[in-house]
Scaffold this active site. Structure first.
Site, PDB file in Angstrom:
ATOM      1  N   ARG A  51      54.895  47.420  35.241  1.00 43.07           N
ATOM      2  CA  ARG A  51      54.880  46.160  36.223  1.00 43.07           C
ATOM      3  C   ARG A  51      55.594  45.065  35.591  1.00 43.07           C
ATOM      4  NH1 ARG A  51      54.213  42.886  32.430  1.00 43.07           N
ATOM      5  NH2 ARG A  51      52.645  42.621  31.276  1.00 43.07           N
ATOM      6  N   ALA A  62      53.951  30.081  30.719  1.00 42.41           N
ATOM      7  CA  ALA A  62      54.772  28.979  29.964  1.00 42.41           C
ATOM      8  C   ALA A  62      54.186  27.586  30.222  1.00 42.41           C
ATOM      9  CB  ALA A  62      56.031  29.199  30.482  1.00 42.41           C
ATOM     10  N   GLU A 147      56.116  45.130  26.679  1.00 39.91           N
ATOM     11  CA  GLU A 147      54.636  45.478  26.160  1.00 39.91           C
ATOM     12  C   GLU A 147      54.408  46.984  26.756  1.00 39.91           C
ATOM     13  OE1 GLU A 147      50.514  42.979  26.182  1.00 39.91           O
ATOM     14  OE2 GLU A 147      51.146  43.863  28.219  1.00 39.91           O
ATOM     15  N   ALA A 159      39.114  49.167  32.508  1.00 34.00           N
ATOM     16  CA  ALA A 159      39.880  47.887  32.577  1.00 34.00           C
ATOM     17  C   ALA A 159      40.446  47.455  34.125  1.00 34.00           C
ATOM     18  CB  ALA A 159      41.128  48.349  31.705  1.00 34.00           C
ATOM     19  N   GLU A 162      37.162  45.890  35.630  1.00 31.07           N
ATOM     20  CA  GLU A 162      36.957  44.545  34.853  1.00 31.07           C
ATOM     21  C   GLU A 162      37.987  43.701  35.282  1.00 31.07           C
ATOM     22  OE1 GLU A 162      37.574  41.061  32.195  1.00 31.07           O
ATOM     23  OE2 GLU A 162      39.116  42.685  32.509  1.00 31.07           O
ATOM     24  N   HIS A 163      39.232  44.072  35.634  1.00 29.45           N
ATOM     25  CA  HIS A 163      40.497  43.302  36.266  1.00 29.45           C
ATOM     26  C   HIS A 163      40.046  42.753  37.390  1.00 29.45           C
ATOM     27  CE1 HIS A 163      44.447  41.603  36.571  1.00 29.45           C
ATOM     28  NE2 HIS A 163      44.507  42.140  38.095  1.00 29.45           N
TER      29      HIS A 163
END
Length: 212
Positions: A51, A62, A147, A159, A162-163
């Site tokens: 992604r 930011a 990452e 996950a 949960e997302h």
């Protein structure tokens, strides 16, 4: 108007470099996946996805972290613009894959966060690596951060759920559901441990080290 056009073009070039970095890392992982599938008895890689943060998400992060809105500052301080997720069979596979990927000559491991050994308070488990990879452009070489998230099938299922819940409740999950999620994470962890033990018994192998 000219400044706005230059900003848009610069942002497009900035994001494209991260897309190139994803493709570099995906190629390396898919080579490993294909090698294991064809030349070995067992492949630790179940599936791989990637992604790229949207420009809106990048700028929002930011601003939230008070990072100056320059390309140099964004590149140095937001290290998860590009992301690759590897889903593997067992917990030991996560460390094994991290070691294989990190040993490649043109990949530099910048940071490791081991949420398998040290889960987040909500129960989240995964092995996170920030790696730096070169991309070769027509007139330059750019070193880009990507990452890597390496997790088991059970961790990935948890996950993903949960997302969805996180965004359904607009980041304010009720305490009762948080408790249920944490309990589900513990169940998933026990399942991972049991399935790995069964796998080792069937294969008759000495377990690989699960330390990073």
């Amino acid at each position: 108007m000219n400044e706005g056009k230059q900003l848009r073009e610069g942002l497009a070039r900035f994001m494209l470099n991260y897309q190139f970095a994803i493709e570099e890392v995906m190629t390396k992982i898919n080579i490993l996946k294909t090698e294991f599938e064809h030349l070995h008895d067992y492949s630790p890689i179940e599936h791989v996805s990637s992604r790229l943060k949207s420009p809106e998400s990048l700028l929002e992060k930011a601003r939230r972290r008070d990072i100056p809105l320059t390309f140099e500052s964004l590149s140095a301080n937001v290290l998860d613009v590009a992301g690759v997720r590897i889903v593997c069979s067992f917990q030991s596979d996560a460390y094994w894959l991290a070691k294989m990927i990190g040993s490649q000559q043109d990949i530099t491991v910048v940071a490791i966060k081991d949420y398998i050994a040290n889960p987040k308070p909500n129960g989240y488990k995964s092995l996170h690596l920030i790696v730096r990879v070169p991309i070769f452009l027509s007139e330059s070489i750019q070193n880009m951060h990507v990452e890597l998230q390496i997790r088991t099938v059970a961790m990935d299922f948890w996950a993903s759920l949960e997302h969805k819940i996180y965004y359904k409740y607009d980041h304010a999950i009720p305490a009762s559901i948080l408790a249920e999620l944490k309990d589900a994470a513990a169940v998933a962890s026990r399942l991972d441990t049991k399935m790995e033990r069964i796998h080792e018994d069937v294969q008759g192998k000495i377990p690989r080290s699960t330390s990073s």
